[in-house]
Design an enzyme around this catalytic site. Structure first.
Site, PDB file in Angstrom:
ATOM      1  CB  CYS A   1     -40.299  57.045  53.030  1.00  0.00           C
ATOM      2  SG  CYS A   1     -37.915  56.564  53.560  1.00  0.00           S
TER       3      CYS A   1
ATOM      4  CG  HIS B   1     -42.011  53.531  52.967  1.00  0.00           C
ATOM      5  ND1 HIS B   1     -40.574  52.835  52.345  1.00  0.00           N
ATOM      6  CD2 HIS B   1     -40.836  53.694  54.276  1.00  0.00           C
ATOM      7  CE1 HIS B   1     -39.774  53.659  52.671  1.00  0.00           C
ATOM      8  NE2 HIS B   1     -39.645  53.534  53.858  1.00  0.00           N
TER       9      HIS B   1
ATOM     10  CG  ASN C   1     -36.664  51.518  53.604  1.00  0.00           C
ATOM     11  OD1 ASN C   1     -36.711  52.385  52.418  1.00  0.00           O
ATOM     12  ND2 ASN C   1     -37.003  51.822  54.538  1.00  0.00           N
TER      13      ASN C   1
END
Length: 338
Positions: free
Chosen positions: A116, A265, A295
């Protein structure tokens, strides 16, 4: 003459297959569509086919960028690929991608496994290569297929993650700096909280033997060959470390009021809303672009930037603070001037 690194183009690729909240609600009757969306802010995730790998998504994202005319294929002199789902343990998937894209054999190529925070780390690496004269036209590629690690009976991760790839062109320019003020952080003590326990050299997979399934206290079923996430620990880490990182970017020479947009993020709605409130950032400057892709790990920031470009929110002259955080634990931030 000095040269500086600058982002000049972004493209991304999402798989054709999707996973909607309606489908998830059928699999997990205790969660209806409204509850899934209220917790995650996600309506749809894109999921690769069984025979589709991260390099396939990466290839298509790169082809979009190269076919746009923004750079000649022959001018690409470095490709770096951030992925935690490579095609093989070895060789590096970036080498395979170089061949598929028909890039020069004088092109550097390597993989790095960062998750991430990987996009921000990649920008830092690209800046170093360009500003030390080692490269001029870098393809920074992020590609992830977490769905291959997710047990279908584990709603804690299946509701969140989507597969994607992004290709970002970082080029040398005589003006600058355009990417700067990098800050990094690592706490490997948190490694166990976002992990696929089986499959590497520490705990190899056993050929033709399926690991045992278990169900946790929240009703999520998985094996040690599947992705495990300790959501409460990840949340606590994010609320502690990320505000500290964020404020370390600023000083008397660069202040908060000089920032036009914040690109964090794109984890999920609950996480981002909590961080935004804790840091006290205005909603209209805070990018949220995960509703239709979920995500996407290392691709989440470049996808958010590209969507902001398409909407006219991000335009030339804007200043962005990018912040990546998650698996590792690993975190990073920087300033991007468009």
């Amino acid at each position: 003459m000095n040269q500086f690194a600058r982002i000049t183009a972004i493209e991304y690729e999402l798989p054709e297959k999707t996973l909607s909240n309606d489908e998830l609600a059928r699999d997990f009757p205790e969660w209806n569509v409204e509850k899934i969306f209220s917790k995650t802010g996600i309506n749809v995730r894109h999921i690769v086919a069984a025979d589709e790998c991260a390099s396939d998504l990466a290839f298509r994202a790169c082809e979009k960028l190269l076919n746009s005319g923004v750079v000649e294929r022959s001018d690409i002199d470095f490709i770096m690929l951030c992925t935690q789902s490579p095609d093989y343990f070895l060789p590096a998937t970036a080498c395979i991608l170089q061949d598929r894209l028909k890039l020069s054999t004088q092109c550097g190529a390597f993989d790095y496994n960062q998750g991430c925070s990987g996009f921000i780390y990649g920008l830092g690496l690209a800046k170093g290569l360009i500003e030390t004269g080692q490269a001029k036209n870098i393809l920074l590629v992020t590609a992830e297929t977490y769905s291959k690690y997710i047990n279908p009976a584990d709603k804690s991760v299946r509701t969140l993650f989507g597969d994607a790839a992004a290709a970002t062109l970082v080029q040398a320019t005589e003006d600058g700096p355009y990417i700067d003020r990098f800050r990094y952080g690592t706490d490997g003590a948190g490694a166990k909280n976002l992990i696929v326990p089986i499959g590497g050299s520490r705990h190899p997979s056993t050929l033709n033997q399926e690991p045992d399934l278990y169900t946790d206290d929240s009703g999520n079923t998985r094996s040690d060959a599947d992705l495990y996430m300790n959501g409460s620990e990840i949340f606590e880490f994010s609320m502690t470390r990320i505000p500290q990182l964020f404020f370390s970017i600023f000083d008397q020479d660069f202040t908060l009021d000089q920032v036009d947009l914040f690109a964090f993020h794109q984890a999920n709605k609950f996480m981002l809303d909590s961080l935004r409130r804790r840091i006290k950032l205005p909603v209209d400057k805070f990018i949220a672009e995960f509703e239709h892709c979920g995500n996407t790990v290392s691709s989440s920031i470049p996808i958010a930037l590209k969507k902001s470009l398409e909407k006219g929110v991000l335009v030339e002259g804007k200043t962005v603070v990018g912040v990546g955080f998650g698996v590792g634990y690993s975190w990073a931030g920087c300033v991007i001037k468009w």
